[in-house]
Design a protein around this motif. Sequence first.
Motif, mmCIF file in Angstrom:
data_model
loop_
_atom_site.group_PDB
_atom_site.id
_atom_site.type_symbol
_atom_site.label_atom_id
_atom_site.label_comp_id
_atom_site.label_asym_id
_atom_site.label_seq_id
_atom_site.Cartn_x
_atom_site.Cartn_y
_atom_site.Cartn_z
ATOM 1 N N GLN A 44 3.360 -3.210 14.366
ATOM 2 C CA GLN A 44 3.088 -2.478 12.981
ATOM 3 C C GLN A 44 2.832 -3.837 12.532
ATOM 4 O O GLN A 44 1.784 -3.817 11.328
ATOM 5 C CB GLN A 44 3.731 -1.363 12.456
ATOM 6 C CG GLN A 44 4.030 -1.423 11.094
ATOM 7 C CD GLN A 44 2.657 -0.251 11.391
ATOM 8 O OE1 GLN A 44 2.550 0.640 11.898
ATOM 9 N NE2 GLN A 44 2.172 -0.279 10.202
ATOM 10 N N ALA A 45 3.059 -5.232 12.766
ATOM 11 C CA ALA A 45 2.617 -6.413 11.959
ATOM 12 C C ALA A 45 2.090 -6.832 12.299
ATOM 13 O O ALA A 45 1.519 -8.398 11.654
ATOM 14 C CB ALA A 45 4.445 -7.026 11.963
ATOM 15 N N GLY A 46 0.469 -6.403 13.229
ATOM 16 C CA GLY A 46 0.585 -7.498 13.726
ATOM 17 C C GLY A 46 0.496 -8.129 15.017
ATOM 18 O O GLY A 46 -0.239 -9.037 15.287
ATOM 19 N N LEU A 47 1.316 -7.890 15.354
ATOM 20 C CA LEU A 47 2.180 -9.391 16.303
ATOM 21 C C LEU A 47 1.996 -8.693 17.766
ATOM 22 O O LEU A 47 2.646 -7.301 17.928
ATOM 23 C CB LEU A 47 3.456 -9.550 16.418
ATOM 24 C CG LEU A 47 3.657 -9.841 14.945
ATOM 25 C CD1 LEU A 47 5.020 -10.491 14.611
ATOM 26 C CD2 LEU A 47 2.759 -11.287 15.027
ATOM 27 N N VAL A 243 8.738 -6.509 -3.933
ATOM 28 C CA VAL A 243 10.342 -7.051 -2.905
ATOM 29 C C VAL A 243 9.604 -6.751 -1.188
ATOM 30 O O VAL A 243 9.930 -7.611 -0.319
ATOM 31 C CB VAL A 243 11.346 -6.324 -2.663
ATOM 32 C CG1 VAL A 243 12.298 -6.363 -1.538
ATOM 33 C CG2 VAL A 243 11.984 -6.636 -4.614
ATOM 34 N N ASN A 244 9.313 -5.635 -0.577
ATOM 35 C CA ASN A 244 8.643 -5.666 0.928
ATOM 36 C C ASN A 244 7.773 -6.916 1.342
ATOM 37 O O ASN A 244 7.680 -7.349 1.784
ATOM 38 C CB ASN A 244 8.468 -4.331 0.432
ATOM 39 C CG ASN A 244 9.148 -2.864 1.360
ATOM 40 O OD1 ASN A 244 10.297 -3.872 1.000
ATOM 41 N ND2 ASN A 244 9.316 -1.790 1.727
ATOM 42 N N ALA A 245 6.652 -6.773 -0.133
ATOM 43 C CA ALA A 245 5.158 -7.835 0.309
ATOM 44 C C ALA A 245 6.372 -9.147 0.374
ATOM 45 O O ALA A 245 5.812 -9.547 1.071
ATOM 46 C CB ALA A 245 4.815 -8.447 -0.809
ATOM 47 N N LEU A 246 6.744 -9.691 0.050
ATOM 48 C CA LEU A 246 7.855 -10.908 0.125
ATOM 49 C C LEU A 246 8.348 -10.799 1.112
ATOM 50 O O LEU A 246 7.994 -11.678 1.919
ATOM 51 C CB LEU A 246 8.826 -10.965 -1.512
ATOM 52 C CG LEU A 246 8.340 -11.039 -2.548
ATOM 53 C CD1 LEU A 246 9.672 -10.622 -4.094
ATOM 54 C CD2 LEU A 246 7.653 -12.154 -2.852
ATOM 55 N N MET A 247 8.734 -9.878 1.412
ATOM 56 C CA MET A 247 9.595 -10.232 2.870
ATOM 57 C C MET A 247 9.188 -9.964 3.775
ATOM 58 O O MET A 247 9.157 -10.561 4.793
ATOM 59 C CB MET A 247 10.405 -8.835 2.687
ATOM 60 C CG MET A 247 11.604 -8.754 1.997
ATOM 61 S SD MET A 247 12.908 -9.950 1.840
ATOM 62 C CE MET A 247 12.554 -10.529 0.405
ATOM 63 N N GLU A 248 7.905 -9.242 3.534
ATOM 64 C CA GLU A 248 6.702 -10.190 4.741
ATOM 65 C C GLU A 248 6.060 -10.843 4.928
ATOM 66 O O GLU A 248 6.703 -11.688 6.342
ATOM 67 C CB GLU A 248 5.811 -9.010 4.187
ATOM 68 C CG GLU A 248 5.962 -7.875 4.702
ATOM 69 C CD GLU A 248 4.714 -6.768 4.175
ATOM 70 O OE1 GLU A 248 3.574 -7.186 4.107
ATOM 71 O OE2 GLU A 248 4.164 -5.968 3.856
ATOM 72 N N THR A 249 6.055 -11.738 3.280
ATOM 73 C CA THR A 249 6.030 -13.090 3.564
ATOM 74 C C THR A 249 7.192 -14.381 4.444
ATOM 75 O O THR A 249 6.445 -15.133 4.633
ATOM 76 C CB THR A 249 5.922 -14.104 1.935
ATOM 77 O OG1 THR A 249 4.887 -13.064 1.779
ATOM 78 C CG2 THR A 249 5.711 -15.335 2.132
ATOM 79 N N LEU A 250 8.423 -14.247 4.425
ATOM 80 C CA LEU A 250 9.140 -14.751 4.692
ATOM 81 C C LEU A 250 9.008 -14.289 6.210
ATOM 82 O O LEU A 250 9.287 -15.456 7.624
ATOM 83 C CB LEU A 250 10.698 -14.642 3.777
ATOM 84 C CG LEU A 250 11.149 -14.801 3.303
ATOM 85 C CD1 LEU A 250 12.897 -14.603 2.820
ATOM 86 C CD2 LEU A 250 10.935 -16.854 2.624
ATOM 87 N N ILE A 251 9.428 -13.398 6.684
ATOM 88 C CA ILE A 251 9.380 -13.144 8.338
ATOM 89 C C ILE A 251 8.069 -13.491 8.727
ATOM 90 O O ILE A 251 8.009 -13.842 9.609
ATOM 91 C CB ILE A 251 9.491 -11.247 8.465
ATOM 92 C CG1 ILE A 251 10.397 -10.963 8.305
ATOM 93 C CG2 ILE A 251 8.312 -10.868 10.089
ATOM 94 C CD1 ILE A 251 10.474 -9.378 7.710
#
Length: 272
Positions: A44-47, A243-251
């Motif tokens: 889902q994250a493209g990985l 907030v979800n977008a910020l978490m995506e950046t960290l991940i």
Amino acid sequence: MKTLFRLLSALPLFLLHMLGGLLGWVAFLASPVYRRRFLANAAQAGLRLADVRRAIAGAGALIAETPRLWFGRPPRIEWDGAGLIEQARAAGRGVVFLTPHLGCFEATAQAYAAQHGRITVLYRPARKAWLREMVDTARGRPQLATAPTTLAGVKQMLKALKAGEAVGLLPDQVPPLGLGEWAPFFGRAAYTMTLPARLAQQTGARILLAWGERLPWGRGYRIHLRAAPPTLAADPAAAAAQVNALMETLIRECPSQYLWGYARYKAPAEAR
């Protein structure tokens, strides 16, 4: 169980991580449900599997390092971006730390409490009484308080922030029904807590992003701190998406240490 944890806490951290890595692979290979969810979340994250292979062992390391963090001597800590804490404290503002299920989030809170001051972390109490008692005892560290995921816990966190203290949350944890909004997380709707924005808006606290990198060969942890936007949207759904977008950046900084097997896209328990 507490006796076992105390015995394990005496082992070197690198050995605990090795044992945990083996445990992570056993779980991945033995559980089709867990394996499918792990791979689906990463996709889902493209990985690809190659991108997150080390996260399989990391999930086990997260469990195996717990006895050391709860009952053993403090591990070695490095800081990346500690100046952001000093800036917030100099302004006399409380701090809301947002930490995804990335790396060792337990070490992040402990390190702040040991080196910077009092912090209150939000947690979901264990259902079993024996485990709840052990967790409460183990997490009872100086300068480290816990707040349950209840109205009383929210009030406790508001009080801490108004006193200029820090609080910590795992914003990629599925909140109880009524305490979240559906917002995109890696392009798929996920029920997301609205508490971070509410805490910041009601207290004027500074939001900082944080995660604890698990260093190789048991060398300890590196706490990474990142700045967040000064304010979040007033609309709860829009703030949850931020907030979800910020978490995506960290991940994406270190996908090999994210807990991809976590059921992030499930509905709140009360809705099932």
